[in-house]
Scaffold this motif. Structure first.
Motif, PDB file in Angstrom:
ATOM      1  N   LEU A 157       0.771  -1.371   0.114  1.00 46.75           N
ATOM      2  CA  LEU A 157       0.202  -0.154  -0.092  1.00 46.75           C
ATOM      3  C   LEU A 157       0.999   1.153   0.152  1.00 46.75           C
ATOM      4  O   LEU A 157       0.557   2.025  -0.966  1.00 46.75           O
ATOM      5  N   GLU A 158       1.999   1.264   0.840  1.00 47.12           N
ATOM      6  CA  GLU A 158       2.810   2.304   1.092  1.00 47.12           C
ATOM      7  C   GLU A 158       3.698   2.527  -0.439  1.00 47.12           C
ATOM      8  O   GLU A 158       3.476   3.782  -0.884  1.00 47.12           O
ATOM      9  N   LYS A 159       3.877   1.421  -0.942  1.00 49.42           N
ATOM     10  CA  LYS A 159       4.677   1.688  -2.404  1.00 49.42           C
ATOM     11  C   LYS A 159       3.505   2.132  -3.465  1.00 49.42           C
ATOM     12  O   LYS A 159       3.915   3.178  -4.359  1.00 49.42           O
ATOM     13  N   SER A 160       2.478   1.824  -3.440  1.00 53.16           N
ATOM     14  CA  SER A 160       1.511   2.089  -4.400  1.00 53.16           C
ATOM     15  C   SER A 160       1.004   3.488  -4.205  1.00 53.16           C
ATOM     16  O   SER A 160       0.655   4.212  -5.418  1.00 53.16           O
ATOM     17  N   ILE A 161       0.849   3.894  -2.940  1.00 55.06           N
ATOM     18  CA  ILE A 161       0.458   5.383  -2.865  1.00 55.06           C
ATOM     19  C   ILE A 161       1.345   6.220  -3.378  1.00 55.06           C
ATOM     20  O   ILE A 161       1.617   7.469  -4.130  1.00 55.06           O
ATOM     21  N   ASP A 162       2.837   5.983  -3.085  1.00 55.52           N
ATOM     22  CA  ASP A 162       3.997   6.961  -3.647  1.00 55.52           C
ATOM     23  C   ASP A 162       3.618   6.915  -5.309  1.00 55.52           C
ATOM     24  O   ASP A 162       4.132   7.973  -5.864  1.00 55.52           O
ATOM     25  N   LYS A 170      -2.926   8.046   6.054  1.00 58.96           N
ATOM     26  CA  LYS A 170      -2.782   9.067   6.674  1.00 58.96           C
ATOM     27  C   LYS A 170      -1.283   9.825   6.786  1.00 58.96           C
ATOM     28  O   LYS A 170      -1.065  10.856   6.592  1.00 58.96           O
ATOM     29  N   GLU A 171      -0.509   8.774   7.132  1.00 55.84           N
ATOM     30  CA  GLU A 171       0.826   8.996   7.373  1.00 55.84           C
ATOM     31  C   GLU A 171       1.648   9.320   6.032  1.00 55.84           C
ATOM     32  O   GLU A 171       2.422  10.415   5.836  1.00 55.84           O
ATOM     33  N   LYS A 172       1.249   8.629   5.108  1.00 55.41           N
ATOM     34  CA  LYS A 172       1.826   9.114   3.598  1.00 55.41           C
ATOM     35  C   LYS A 172       1.558  10.491   3.166  1.00 55.41           C
ATOM     36  O   LYS A 172       2.094  11.193   2.669  1.00 55.41           O
ATOM     37  N   PHE A 173       0.025  10.709   3.319  1.00 51.97           N
ATOM     38  CA  PHE A 173      -0.359  12.004   2.796  1.00 51.97           C
ATOM     39  C   PHE A 173       0.278  13.339   3.740  1.00 51.97           C
ATOM     40  O   PHE A 173       0.773  14.011   3.436  1.00 51.97           O
ATOM     41  N   ARG A 174       0.464  12.863   4.822  1.00 54.68           N
ATOM     42  CA  ARG A 174       0.936  13.972   5.880  1.00 54.68           C
ATOM     43  C   ARG A 174       2.538  14.107   5.336  1.00 54.68           C
ATOM     44  O   ARG A 174       3.059  15.098   5.366  1.00 54.68           O
ATOM     45  N   GLU A 175       3.340  13.043   4.931  1.00 58.39           N
ATOM     46  CA  GLU A 175       4.663  13.037   4.301  1.00 58.39           C
ATOM     47  C   GLU A 175       4.685  14.146   3.075  1.00 58.39           C
ATOM     48  O   GLU A 175       5.519  14.945   3.006  1.00 58.39           O
ATOM     49  N   PHE A 176       3.537  13.763   2.183  1.00 59.82           N
ATOM     50  CA  PHE A 176       3.385  14.781   0.973  1.00 59.82           C
ATOM     51  C   PHE A 176       3.110  16.170   1.295  1.00 59.82           C
ATOM     52  O   PHE A 176       3.531  17.184   0.546  1.00 59.82           O
ATOM     53  N   PRO A 188       5.631  21.729   0.374  1.00 59.73           N
ATOM     54  CA  PRO A 188       4.840  20.714   0.261  1.00 59.73           C
ATOM     55  C   PRO A 188       4.668  20.115  -1.041  1.00 59.73           C
ATOM     56  O   PRO A 188       4.324  21.223  -2.028  1.00 59.73           O
ATOM     57  N   GLU A 189       4.427  19.060  -1.357  1.00 59.52           N
ATOM     58  CA  GLU A 189       4.261  18.369  -2.596  1.00 59.52           C
ATOM     59  C   GLU A 189       2.567  18.133  -2.729  1.00 59.52           C
ATOM     60  O   GLU A 189       2.256  18.388  -4.064  1.00 59.52           O
ATOM     61  N   GLY A 190       2.012  18.276  -1.840  1.00 57.02           N
ATOM     62  CA  GLY A 190       0.406  18.156  -1.749  1.00 57.02           C
ATOM     63  C   GLY A 190      -0.330  18.889  -0.940  1.00 57.02           C
ATOM     64  O   GLY A 190       0.298  19.297  -0.042  1.00 57.02           O
ATOM     65  N   LYS A 191      -1.583  19.095  -1.137  1.00 56.31           N
ATOM     66  CA  LYS A 191      -2.499  19.696  -0.094  1.00 56.31           C
ATOM     67  C   LYS A 191      -3.711  18.683   0.278  1.00 56.31           C
ATOM     68  O   LYS A 191      -4.330  18.141  -0.717  1.00 56.31           O
ATOM     69  N   LEU A 192      -3.917  18.451   1.440  1.00 60.48           N
ATOM     70  CA  LEU A 192      -5.230  17.743   1.852  1.00 60.48           C
ATOM     71  C   LEU A 192      -6.345  18.175   1.493  1.00 60.48           C
ATOM     72  O   LEU A 192      -6.773  19.535   1.592  1.00 60.48           O
ATOM     73  N   THR A 234      -8.560  12.154   0.541  1.00 56.72           N
ATOM     74  CA  THR A 234      -8.159  12.699  -0.532  1.00 56.72           C
ATOM     75  C   THR A 234      -6.997  13.914  -0.386  1.00 56.72           C
ATOM     76  O   THR A 234      -6.859  14.721   0.500  1.00 56.72           O
ATOM     77  N   ILE A 235      -6.129  13.800  -1.509  1.00 55.11           N
ATOM     78  CA  ILE A 235      -5.010  14.890  -1.440  1.00 55.11           C
ATOM     79  C   ILE A 235      -4.792  15.284  -2.848  1.00 55.11           C
ATOM     80  O   ILE A 235      -5.007  14.565  -3.797  1.00 55.11           O
TER      81      ILE A 235
END
Length: 121
Positions: free
Chosen positions: A31-36, A62-68, A87-91, A116-117
Motif C-alpha cells: 500500500l505504501e509503495k502504491s500510494i507513492d 494518513k501518514e503517507k499523505f502527511r509526508e506529501f 509541500p508536494e500536496g494539499k489535503l 483525498t490529496i
C-alpha cells in the motif's frame, strides 16, 4: 477476547485471520509503495482519493499523505527557513466517514474512510 467483541457476538478469530492475511500478503508495504507511485504519477492539480476499510490501512494512508503535505523541516529555533522544502500536496479532506443514512442502508460501510490529496508540484 476483547470486551467489545464479546458484547457484539462477533467471531473472535476474525481479527486474527485478518492480521495473518495482511502480514502474509505484505499488504501494508505494498500500500505504501502504491500510494507513492500513484501520487507521483499525478499531474499538478490532480487528486488522489483512497478508501480505507480498517485502521492499519487508514493510518498508513494518513501518514503517507502527511509526508506529501509536509513543508519546512527546519528546527523551530531557526528564525528563517534554510531547508527550502515545500509541500508536494494539499489535503482536500481529513477523512470522511459514512453518514448515518449510509450506515442504515449498508452496515458494512461503518469502517470505511475516504481521504483525498491534491498534487501541488
Amino acid at each position: 477476547i476483547p470486551a467489545a467483541t464479546r458484547r457484539t457476538g462477533g467471531n473472535p478469530s476474525k481479527r486474527s485471520f485478518q492480521a495473518i492475511r495482511i502480514e502474509v500478503n505484505d499488504e501494508l508495504s505494498t500500500l505504501e509503495k502504491s500510494i507513492d507511485d500513484m501520487f507521483h504519477s499525478l499531474k499538478v492539480g490532480g487528486r488522489l482519493s483512497i478508501i480505507t476499510f480498517h485502521s492499519l490501512e487508514d493510518r498508513t494512508v494518513k501518514e503517507k499523505f502527511r509526508e506529501f503535505t509536509k513543508g519546512c523541516t527546519c528546527p523551530k529555533e531557526f528564525p528563517v527557513c534554510v531547508c527550502g522544502n515545500t509541500p508536494e500536496g494539499k489535503l482536500i479532506n481529513k477523512g470522511i466517514s459514512a453518514t448515518q443514512k449510509e450506515l442504515d442502508e449498508n452496515n458494512r460501510s461503518r469502517s470505511a474512510r475516504l481521504r483525498t490529496i491534491e498534487r501541488l508540484k
